[in-house]
Design an enzyme around this catalytic site. Sequence first.
Site, PDB file in Angstrom:
ATOM      1  N   PHE A 253      54.355 -38.114  -2.900  1.00  0.00           N
ATOM      2  CA  PHE A 253      54.309 -36.853  -2.216  1.00  0.00           C
ATOM      3  C   PHE A 253      55.031 -36.206  -2.741  1.00  0.00           C
ATOM      4  CE2 PHE A 253      53.765 -34.151   1.565  1.00  0.00           C
ATOM      5  CZ  PHE A 253      52.871 -34.028   1.175  1.00  0.00           C
TER       6      PHE A 253
ATOM      7  N   GLY B 171      56.165 -33.092  -2.182  1.00  0.00           N
ATOM      8  CA  GLY B 171      55.380 -32.077  -1.090  1.00  0.00           C
ATOM      9  C   GLY B 171      54.599 -31.010  -0.869  1.00  0.00           C
TER      10      GLY B 171
ATOM     11  N   TYR C 163      41.167 -45.702  -2.382  1.00  0.00           N
ATOM     12  CA  TYR C 163      41.063 -44.809  -3.013  1.00  0.00           C
ATOM     13  C   TYR C 163      39.918 -44.770  -3.360  1.00  0.00           C
ATOM     14  CZ  TYR C 163      46.342 -44.403  -3.313  1.00  0.00           C
ATOM     15  OH  TYR C 163      47.272 -44.431  -2.714  1.00  0.00           O
TER      16      TYR C 163
END
Length: 283
Positions: free
Chosen positions: A210, A213, A63
């Site tokens: 997630f 989504g 990251y």
Amino acid sequence: MVDNQSDTFDIGGELTVHRLGFGAMRLCGEEIIGPPEDEESARDVLRRAVELGVDFVDTADSYGPGVSERLIREAGVADETVVATKAGLLRNREGDWLPHGDPDYIRNQVLASRDRLGVETIDLYQFHRPDPDTPFEESVEAFAELQDEGLVDHVGLSNVTVEQLETARDIVDVATVQNSYNLADPEGDYGSDRVLDACEEYGIGFIPYFPLGAGDLGEKADVIDDIAADYDASRMQIALAWLLQHSPVTLPIPGTSSLDHLEENVAASGIELTSDEIARLSE
């Protein structure tokens, strides 16, 4: 005042954290490359998360790369939280995520992550993604060796199937699994619904990423909106509340670079869905 009302989970049987954590990926620049425009604001988000009772922070060496880990150290929250980081993905300026599970690379990266985080021992070190060019067992063995050497306390996996989880458990005590998982797509790319079942059986923490989504909720969108209206809540809050109540081993890590969104996410820990609502969302 908003605070983290989620119950707790013992990572690896000993690191007790509130089940609603914080994902530090979004604190980087666009495409998760380079620093954010305002680094002090990013550090403020981390500090505020701790003030709100968040004591589990997830990051990765990829990251930034390196930026998220550095910001965590500079915010001074590593000593107040359980910090999970990862190794196993390379980045480039085009924003690609390139699997790299070579054991020598992993051994190098743990030293870099320790330095950026400012810690002697990493609380939870996760294999970010299996590498098709490196035998999975060799990568996991490298993580096990780092644990034996005292460089990491606990080992986790990410983006794995049930079969890979079983293989890894023959090599090392797996404390967590981090897979894509949400209301609209509980199966994900790795059969995450089956992975979650295995984690429940073995007492392994399941870190769903997630969670919305990217807003593509398909047929679930109308149901979520109906329930959200009853609680005067957002879609994200209902999705997080469902994740927390769906299984006692889930450790959602919603990430944001916004203080307002952070407080909204933490407030989701106080939403108690009814059994009927959970059933409607789980259909």
